[in-house]
Enzyme design. Structure first.
Site, PDB file in Angstrom:
ATOM      1  N   CYS A 143      -3.512  -2.496   4.049  1.00 48.77           N
ATOM      2  CA  CYS A 143      -3.249  -3.757   3.346  1.00 48.77           C
ATOM      3  C   CYS A 143      -2.142  -4.508   4.063  1.00 48.77           C
ATOM      4  CB  CYS A 143      -2.831  -3.443   1.905  1.00 48.77           C
ATOM      5  SG  CYS A 143      -2.523  -4.907   0.921  1.00 48.77           S
ATOM      6  N   HIS A 186     -11.232  -4.474  -2.819  1.00 45.13           N
ATOM      7  CA  HIS A 186      -9.807  -4.391  -2.480  1.00 45.13           C
ATOM      8  C   HIS A 186      -9.108  -5.707  -2.836  1.00 45.13           C
ATOM      9  CE1 HIS A 186      -6.417  -3.208   0.406  1.00 45.13           C
ATOM     10  NE2 HIS A 186      -6.175  -4.496   0.151  1.00 45.13           N
ATOM     11  N   GLU A 187      -9.713  -6.830  -2.445  1.00 40.23           N
ATOM     12  CA  GLU A 187      -9.086  -8.146  -2.681  1.00 40.23           C
ATOM     13  C   GLU A 187      -9.087  -8.508  -4.170  1.00 40.23           C
ATOM     14  OE1 GLU A 187      -7.402  -9.084  -0.323  1.00 40.23           O
ATOM     15  OE2 GLU A 187      -8.411  -8.012   1.294  1.00 40.23           O
ATOM     16  N   HIS A 190      -6.247  -7.012  -6.070  1.00 39.56           N
ATOM     17  CA  HIS A 190      -4.981  -7.739  -5.927  1.00 39.56           C
ATOM     18  C   HIS A 190      -4.803  -8.754  -7.063  1.00 39.56           C
ATOM     19  CE1 HIS A 190      -3.017  -6.591  -2.194  1.00 39.56           C
ATOM     20  NE2 HIS A 190      -4.152  -6.647  -1.517  1.00 39.56           N
TER      21      HIS A 190
HETATM   22 ZN    ZN Z   1      -4.493  -5.757   0.295  1.00 36.99          ZN
END
Ligand code: ZN
Length: 207
Positions: A143, A186-187, A190
């Protein structure tokens, strides 16, 4: 009792207006002057990292959608261009980036579409994952906001995303599989204040 019933009806109406109208972003707060000022600067954006306390708190925040009106604005166009310029800059060289990583508590991600010819970077405002397959895949992740750490994470093999097309302001759904689906997961994490290190099955320095 009547009071409680009334409250229940109002609540039901509110829930319906959020989930039922299909116009994503209609309840979203408008862009603040501070957000506009951050977006309006020039050059690549500063990427927030967990080793800075203030950054770390922002990276753990829940994000809001954009209003349709803000998506149609020049400001959003500038944000799209700057997020993509930032993630593709040789200093970052990532495959995806999310709003909080550039200091915005907004549901927006830029993702490299490995599943499309030419692997273009595309921007997805008001993104939500509607379906995650039971079938999973496990692979290494890193990341931009967590320097020098990588680790294996288990992700769904197939997902369905929902977002607002910034040109037409229509709600769009897309089925994504494989590595590109990993990037989206993953995004999107966030945007809920979740980092990959929360889900990692093992870690190592710069693997
Ligand atoms: Zn990330």
């Amino acid at each position: 009792m009547e009071h409680i019933l009334k409250a229940a009806i109002i609540l039901a109406a509110a829930v319906f207006s959020v989930t039922g109208c299909g116009n994503a972003g209609s309840m979203a707060p408008k862009l603040s002057p501070a957000e506009k000022s951050l977006i309006g600067r020039t050059g690549i954006m500063r990427v927030l990292t967990v080793d800075n306390r203030e950054d770390s708190l922002l990276l753990r925040s829940e994000c809001s959608d954009f209003r349709a009106r803000d998506l149609k604005s020049k400001t959003f166009k500038v944000l799209s261009e700057r997020m993509i310029a930032t993630v593709t800059d040789p200093s970052q060289d990532g495959v995806g980036i999310a709003g909080p990583q550039v200091g915005l508590k907004r549901r927006v991600v830029a993702v490299m579409r490995y599943d499309k010819p030419g692997t273009p970077f595309e921007i997805y405002p008001n993104i939500h994952i509607e379906y995650l397959s039971d079938e999973t895949q496990c692979g290494p992740e890193g990341c931009l906001s967590i320097p020098d750490i990588s680790g294996n994470v288990v992700r769904s093999q197939k997902i369905i995303i929902r977002y607002t097309d910034p040109e037409t302001i229509e709600t769009v759904r897309d089925t994504v599989e494989g590595y590109t689906a990993v990037i989206f997961q993953h995004e999107a994490d966030h945007l809920d204040g979740i980092l990959f290190t929360d889900k990692v099955v093992n870690t190592g320095p710069g693997q």
